[in-house]
Design an enzyme around this catalytic site. Structure first.
Site, PDB file in Angstrom:
ATOM      1  N   ASP A  31       0.829  -1.276  -0.056  1.00 33.34           N
ATOM      2  CA  ASP A  31       0.221   0.069   0.171  1.00 33.34           C
ATOM      3  C   ASP A  31       1.072   1.224   0.115  1.00 33.34           C
ATOM      4  O   ASP A  31       2.004   1.474   0.995  1.00 33.34           O
ATOM      5  CB  ASP A  31      -1.109   0.022   1.251  1.00 33.34           C
ATOM      6  CG  ASP A  31      -2.058   0.991   1.033  1.00 33.34           C
ATOM      7  OD1 ASP A  31      -3.163   0.496   1.265  1.00 33.34           O
ATOM      8  OD2 ASP A  31      -1.706   2.137   0.869  1.00 33.34           O
ATOM      9  N   ASN A  32       0.253   2.187  -0.791  1.00 36.57           N
ATOM     10  CA  ASN A  32       1.346   3.542  -0.927  1.00 36.57           C
ATOM     11  C   ASN A  32       0.613   4.547   0.031  1.00 36.57           C
ATOM     12  O   ASN A  32       1.156   5.919   0.049  1.00 36.57           O
ATOM     13  CB  ASN A  32       1.267   4.122  -2.457  1.00 36.57           C
ATOM     14  CG  ASN A  32       0.293   4.448  -2.725  1.00 36.57           C
ATOM     15  OD1 ASN A  32      -0.754   4.375  -2.157  1.00 36.57           O
ATOM     16  ND2 ASN A  32       0.166   4.865  -4.032  1.00 36.57           N
ATOM     17  N   TYR A 149     -13.603   7.052 -13.766  1.00 37.04           N
ATOM     18  CA  TYR A 149     -13.462   6.119 -12.803  1.00 37.04           C
ATOM     19  C   TYR A 149     -14.034   4.697 -13.314  1.00 37.04           C
ATOM     20  O   TYR A 149     -13.324   3.604 -13.170  1.00 37.04           O
ATOM     21  CB  TYR A 149     -14.008   6.572 -11.300  1.00 37.04           C
ATOM     22  CG  TYR A 149     -14.169   5.396 -10.602  1.00 37.04           C
ATOM     23  CD1 TYR A 149     -12.794   4.795  -9.992  1.00 37.04           C
ATOM     24  CD2 TYR A 149     -15.285   4.977  -9.932  1.00 37.04           C
ATOM     25  CE1 TYR A 149     -12.865   4.060  -9.191  1.00 37.04           C
ATOM     26  CE2 TYR A 149     -14.947   4.073  -8.608  1.00 37.04           C
ATOM     27  CZ  TYR A 149     -13.784   3.597  -8.330  1.00 37.04           C
ATOM     28  OH  TYR A 149     -13.810   2.511  -7.319  1.00 37.04           O
ATOM     29  N   LYS A 153     -11.981   1.207 -14.426  1.00 37.54           N
ATOM     30  CA  LYS A 153     -12.315   0.060 -13.866  1.00 37.54           C
ATOM     31  C   LYS A 153     -12.701  -0.882 -14.914  1.00 37.54           C
ATOM     32  O   LYS A 153     -12.359  -2.048 -14.847  1.00 37.54           O
ATOM     33  CB  LYS A 153     -13.462   0.336 -12.632  1.00 37.54           C
ATOM     34  CG  LYS A 153     -12.778   0.796 -11.369  1.00 37.54           C
ATOM     35  CD  LYS A 153     -11.589  -0.116 -10.831  1.00 37.54           C
ATOM     36  CE  LYS A 153     -11.439   0.092  -9.379  1.00 37.54           C
ATOM     37  NZ  LYS A 153     -10.569  -0.954  -8.997  1.00 37.54           N
TER      38      LYS A 153
END
Ligand code: UDP
Length: 325
Positions: A31-32, A149, A153
């Site tokens: 995770d960033n 978005y 996706k």
């Protein structure tokens, strides 16, 4: 089983990590911290089966090393939240497309199973509810940033299915319908934590548009259960599944009233036009209801937590620690 959760320090990822650890799996989180937080996984750090790396899924050597170590990848890392998407469209498109490209490319080297978390947002403006996995996706124009978005996706889904078809990579796609629960922050626009915070602070509860748009909210642990089962099930490979809660469809105006009642708040419910809440010309999804026939048939999924209970648990989360409000 050994699992990698990309986006594992996020709201959903941290609940998934918790559930996998609880059943005895070894969990790696990548995770960033762009929208996730270390606090979400703090309680897991002491478990010897829990490991984490603070880095991006697009950092190839790091992602490759972690994918090599595991049996399955839950790819949850993504740009989330309508507010974030409207405000940072470049980041949304790049994060969602490049991250998934990287995960699929690396997983394909040793044919590691990948579960891709997608979204009910891909159904776009369709009013053909309940949404079935095979239904047409109805997007707005490219001039309206919100749809980037859904399109990013949808590309993730196309790419995952293409890896399955062409290269026999085992993939599963889960389209999630408005997941809510503790640890979800209102920072990126999500309606339930926003309304609960506003109600607890006595601030106006901000209903966007006319409030007649509706959603079906799913409790996070129901979603976690529904992610784990298809990931374990051979029959799910190469398939797209809706994961949601079809028990209650609620308008956003009624949701505001419910939150006000359950928090015993004196807040007033106000309406704000979409162009003030987001941007000029913003288009919303009028209704969003899942058809859950496919996942029910495959793994006997049943959403267990109803809307009032969901709201009470979110309210309890915010009231248990005042710093969260
Ligand atoms: N919304 C609202 N007030 C808020 C935040 C969101 O009325 O403070 C509305 C939003 O316009 C949408 C619905 O609540 O119609 C759900 O928004 P959310 O961002 O949680 O998820 P979405 O379903 O849009 O992905």
């Amino acid at each position: 089983m050994k699992a990698l959760i990309t986006g594992g320090a996020g709201f959903l990822g941290s609940h998934l990590a918790e559930a996998l650890i609880a059943r005895g799996d070894t969990v790696y989180v990548l995770d960033n911290l762009s929208t996730g937080s270390i606090e979400n996984i703090e309680h897991l750090k002491s478990d010897r089966r829990f490991h984490y790396a603070i880095d991006s899924v697009t950092n190839e050597p790091v992602a490759a090393e972690l994918i090599d170590r595991v049996d399955v990848v839950f790819h949850l890392a993504a740009a989330v939240g309508v507010r974030l998407i409207v405000e940072s469209p470049v980041n949304t498109i790049e994060t969602n497309v490049h991250g998934t490209e990287m995960v699929l490319k690396l997983a394909n080297k040793k044919k590691k199973k990948v579960l891709v978390a997608s979204t009910s947002e891909v159904y776009g403006k369709s009013e053909d509810v309940p949404f079935h996995e095979e239904a047409d996706l109805v997007m707005g124009p490219t001039s309206k940033g919100r749809w980037s978005y859904a399109c990013s996706k949808a590309i993730d889904e196309f790419l995952a299915l293409a890896y399955h078809k062409e290269k026999h990579l085992p993939v599963v796609i889960a389209r999630l319908f408005n997941t809510v629960g503790p640890r979800q922050t209102g920072r990126y626009g999500m309606v339930v934590p926003n309304f609960v915070k506003q109600a607890l602070l006595g601030h106006p509860i901000t209903v966007y548009g006319d409030g007649e748009q509706s959603r079906c909210f799913t409790y996070v642990t129901d979603v976690v259960g529904a992610l784990v089962k298809p990931a374990d099930h051979e029959g799910a490979v190469g398939q797209v599944f809706n994961i949601g809660n079809d028990r209650e469809e609620v308008t956003i105006r009624a949701l505001a009233q419910r939150v006000k009642e359950r928090t015993k708040s004196a807040s007033e419910v106000v309406t704000i036009p979409y162009d003030k809440a987001y941007e000029s010309g913003f288009e919303d999804m009028p209704r969003r209801v899942p058809d859950l026939g496919k996942i029910r048939a495959l793994v006997g999924y049943e959403p267990g937590v109803h809307l009032d209970e969901i709201l009470d648990r979110v309210i309890a989360y915010f009231t248990s620690d005042k710093a969260r409000v």
